[in-house]
Design a protein around this motif. Structure first.
Motif, PDB file in Angstrom:
ATOM      1  N   ILE A   1     -85.029  -3.879  62.632  1.00 31.31           N
ATOM      2  CA  ILE A   1     -84.173  -2.556  62.604  1.00 31.31           C
ATOM      3  C   ILE A   1     -84.759  -1.201  62.646  1.00 31.31           C
ATOM      4  N   GLU A   2     -84.111   0.195  63.204  1.00 32.55           N
ATOM      5  CA  GLU A   2     -84.631   1.192  63.868  1.00 32.55           C
ATOM      6  C   GLU A   2     -83.779   2.440  62.492  1.00 32.55           C
ATOM      7  N   ILE A   3     -84.522   2.908  62.177  1.00 30.91           N
ATOM      8  CA  ILE A   3     -84.248   3.837  61.579  1.00 30.91           C
ATOM      9  C   ILE A   3     -82.611   5.101  62.321  1.00 30.91           C
ATOM     10  N   SER A   4     -83.371   4.823  64.046  1.00 24.90           N
ATOM     11  CA  SER A   4     -81.751   5.368  64.367  1.00 24.90           C
ATOM     12  C   SER A   4     -80.231   4.418  64.257  1.00 24.90           C
ATOM     13  N   ASP A   5     -81.169   3.117  63.617  1.00 24.45           N
ATOM     14  CA  ASP A   5     -79.964   2.178  62.805  1.00 24.45           C
ATOM     15  C   ASP A   5     -78.711   3.519  62.549  1.00 24.45           C
ATOM     16  N   LYS A   6     -79.680   3.541  60.765  1.00 26.03           N
ATOM     17  CA  LYS A   6     -79.018   3.593  59.680  1.00 26.03           C
ATOM     18  C   LYS A   6     -77.466   4.042  59.591  1.00 26.03           C
ATOM     19  N   PRO A   7     -76.876   5.394  60.964  1.00 27.85           N
ATOM     20  CA  PRO A   7     -76.059   6.373  60.578  1.00 27.85           C
ATOM     21  C   PRO A   7     -74.839   5.006  60.490  1.00 27.85           C
ATOM     22  N   TRP A   8     -74.694   3.861  61.922  1.00 26.93           N
ATOM     23  CA  TRP A   8     -73.760   3.465  62.002  1.00 26.93           C
ATOM     24  C   TRP A   8     -73.565   1.771  60.224  1.00 26.93           C
ATOM     25  N   VAL A   9     -74.689   1.233  59.868  1.00 24.50           N
ATOM     26  CA  VAL A   9     -75.337   0.447  59.382  1.00 24.50           C
ATOM     27  C   VAL A   9     -74.584   1.485  57.978  1.00 24.50           C
TER      28      VAL A   9
ATOM     29  N   ALA B   1     -94.189  -1.718  52.062  1.00 20.15           N
ATOM     30  CA  ALA B   1     -92.989  -1.051  51.826  1.00 20.15           C
ATOM     31  C   ALA B   1     -92.588   0.286  51.110  1.00 20.15           C
ATOM     32  N   VAL B   2     -93.139   1.041  49.924  1.00 22.38           N
ATOM     33  CA  VAL B   2     -93.719   2.103  49.748  1.00 22.38           C
ATOM     34  C   VAL B   2     -93.954   3.374  50.556  1.00 22.38           C
ATOM     35  N   ASN B   3     -94.791   2.821  51.506  1.00 16.63           N
ATOM     36  CA  ASN B   3     -95.850   4.027  52.363  1.00 16.63           C
ATOM     37  C   ASN B   3     -94.758   3.771  53.769  1.00 16.63           C
ATOM     38  N   LYS B   4     -93.714   2.945  53.940  1.00 11.86           N
ATOM     39  CA  LYS B   4     -93.007   3.315  54.837  1.00 11.86           C
ATOM     40  C   LYS B   4     -91.624   3.823  54.286  1.00 11.86           C
ATOM     41  N   ALA B   5     -91.413   3.615  52.898  1.00 12.30           N
ATOM     42  CA  ALA B   5     -90.251   3.995  52.507  1.00 12.30           C
ATOM     43  C   ALA B   5     -90.544   5.806  53.052  1.00 12.30           C
ATOM     44  N   LEU B   6     -92.197   6.390  52.318  1.00  9.43           N
ATOM     45  CA  LEU B   6     -92.487   7.817  51.823  1.00  9.43           C
ATOM     46  C   LEU B   6     -92.467   8.669  53.693  1.00  9.43           C
ATOM     47  N   ALA B   7     -93.093   7.826  54.744  1.00 11.85           N
ATOM     48  CA  ALA B   7     -93.001   7.752  55.854  1.00 11.85           C
ATOM     49  C   ALA B   7     -91.919   8.762  56.158  1.00 11.85           C
TER      50      ALA B   7
ATOM     51  N   GLU C   1     -86.039  11.245  56.690  1.00 15.42           N
ATOM     52  CA  GLU C   1     -84.859  10.847  57.864  1.00 15.42           C
ATOM     53  C   GLU C   1     -83.803   9.539  56.999  1.00 15.42           C
ATOM     54  N   LEU C   2     -84.639   9.147  55.633  1.00 16.70           N
ATOM     55  CA  LEU C   2     -83.902   7.891  55.466  1.00 16.70           C
ATOM     56  C   LEU C   2     -82.818   8.526  54.303  1.00 16.70           C
TER      57      LEU C   2
ATOM     58  N   GLY D   1     -85.550   7.526  44.828  1.00 17.07           N
ATOM     59  CA  GLY D   1     -83.709   6.773  44.990  1.00 17.07           C
ATOM     60  C   GLY D   1     -82.814   7.567  45.443  1.00 17.07           C
ATOM     61  N   GLU D   2     -81.515   6.775  45.479  1.00 21.79           N
ATOM     62  CA  GLU D   2     -80.675   7.553  46.347  1.00 21.79           C
ATOM     63  C   GLU D   2     -79.241   7.364  45.645  1.00 21.79           C
ATOM     64  N   ALA D   3     -78.092   7.015  46.581  1.00 23.71           N
ATOM     65  CA  ALA D   3     -76.976   6.484  45.431  1.00 23.71           C
ATOM     66  C   ALA D   3     -76.837   5.639  46.964  1.00 23.71           C
ATOM     67  N   ILE D   4     -76.499   4.312  45.640  1.00 19.09           N
ATOM     68  CA  ILE D   4     -76.243   3.631  47.012  1.00 19.09           C
ATOM     69  C   ILE D   4     -74.334   2.600  47.186  1.00 19.09           C
ATOM     70  N   ASN D   5     -73.627   3.217  46.587  1.00 17.42           N
ATOM     71  CA  ASN D   5     -72.959   3.185  46.760  1.00 17.42           C
ATOM     72  C   ASN D   5     -72.065   4.712  46.019  1.00 17.42           C
ATOM     73  N   SER D   6     -70.446   4.817  45.344  1.00 14.81           N
ATOM     74  CA  SER D   6     -69.929   5.169  45.195  1.00 14.81           C
ATOM     75  C   SER D   6     -69.665   5.652  43.619  1.00 14.81           C
ATOM     76  N   ASP D   7     -70.727   4.925  43.013  1.00 12.65           N
ATOM     77  CA  ASP D   7     -70.581   5.040  41.183  1.00 12.65           C
ATOM     78  C   ASP D   7     -71.691   4.537  41.163  1.00 12.65           C
ATOM     79  N   THR D   8     -73.098   4.097  41.675  1.00  8.45           N
ATOM     80  CA  THR D   8     -74.390   3.411  41.490  1.00  8.45           C
ATOM     81  C   THR D   8     -75.146   3.984  42.737  1.00  8.45           C
ATOM     82  N   VAL D   9     -76.081   4.801  41.891  1.00  6.99           N
ATOM     83  CA  VAL D   9     -77.237   4.909  42.560  1.00  6.99           C
ATOM     84  C   VAL D   9     -78.579   4.010  41.810  1.00  6.99           C
ATOM     85  N   ILE D  10     -79.441   3.830  42.799  1.00  8.30           N
ATOM     86  CA  ILE D  10     -80.408   3.080  43.104  1.00  8.30           C
ATOM     87  C   ILE D  10     -82.214   3.292  43.212  1.00  8.30           C
TER      88      ILE D  10
END
Length: 295
Positions: free
Chosen positions: A7-15, A192-198, A202-203, A222-231
């Protein structure tokens, strides 16, 4: 065999596009979680038509995530099943919920047995409740929050390019104080936290921090995960400062969850302390998770 890839950061759009088709609430169906935990769970992804496929683990511990996307779900599951057969590993589907379990039972009756995995249940809260902390059950939370809000010298900031490094430094200090070097699960979490912050920007993550007399004493992401929920992915605070956890949660959710009905605060991973803390906010419901294995 399926050509699963790292899994690479460049995969984010299609995922993200495929995840949006399913609109699932589960923490597994969020690119950020897949990306930052991939080394811990040995996760890899692939695309099959308009489905996201994911495998984790290895050997007898290999597991496949219930496909997210659109199209013939039975075909996608059978495609994964064939991959397991070629690899000579048991076929186990994970991430199944009370919503997707009957889909499998209808399309493939009598093929799977289902086992609930309590440690993986997500805690789902009503956004309004986390913001207002209304009601008798949440009175203790309001008391802690109000106690903090009365302190002089506290301030809230969004996480930006200017203060992001301070959050990284805070995380590393927190990890050292809490003995991450001697606790494997805490060490994994810190990585995992440091990877998210790094890869914060981009995320597409959102975050907030609280200072007390100029010093960071809490932050969350956090962020929005779907149409009615944030995570909420990350939440850290000074436990010895009364109300710090309630304050960072409340201040951030006011900003992040406006316009969203629910907040997913993820699972408790079987940690009793974390379980009690999450239960004390009285979730609207638990998002149940099941493993499906061949009968």
């Amino acid at each position: 065999m399926i050509d699963f890839k790292k899994i690479e950061i460049s995969d984010k759009p299609w995922v993200d596009e495929l995840l949006a088709f399913s609109d699932f609430k589960g923490a597994e169906y969020c690119f950020t979680n897949l990306f930052i935990w991939d080394e811990v769970y040995h996760s890899k992804i692939a695309r099959y038509k308009d489905f996201l496929l994911l495998t984790s683990g290895s050997g007898e511990e290999t597991k496949y995530l219930y496909p997210a996307g659109k199209g013939d779900i039975r075909e996608a599951i059978e495609f994964l099943e064939a991959d397991a057969a070629e690899r000579g590993v048991p076929f186990t589907l994970i991430g199944i919920t009370a919503e997707t379990k009957p889909v499998i039972e209808e399309l493939m009756p009598g093929v799977f047995k289902f086992d609930a995995v309590r440690n993986s249940f997500d805690y789902i809260y009503e956004s309004e409740k986390l913001i207002t902390l209304s009601g008798k059950k949440l009175q203790p939370k309001r008391n802690h929050l109000n106690n903090f809000l009365k302190l002089d010298g506290w301030s809230y900031e969004d996480i930006t390019k200017e203060n992001l490094n301070e959050c990284i430094e805070y995380t590393n200090a927190w990890c050292k104080i809490n003995g991450c070097g001697e606790n494997l699960s805490l060490m994994w979490e810190c990585c995992a936290v440091n990877k998210a912050l790094a890869h914060f920007f981009e995320l597409g993550l959102k975050g907030g921090l609280i200072r007390l007399d100029g010093k960071i004493i809490a932050y969350t992401v956090g962020e929005a995960i779907n149409s009615d929920t944030v995570i909420v992915h990350i939440e850290k605070a000074e436990a010895d400062i009364r109300g710090s956890y309630q304050a960072i949660n409340n201040q951030f959710i006011q900003r992040l969850a406006a316009g969203y009905q629910y907040v997913n605060r993820e699972d408790d991973a079987g940690d009793e302390g974390l379980r009690k803390a999450k239960e004390s906010y009285y979730p609207a419901f638990m998002l149940e998770k099941f493993y499906a294995s061949k009968i």
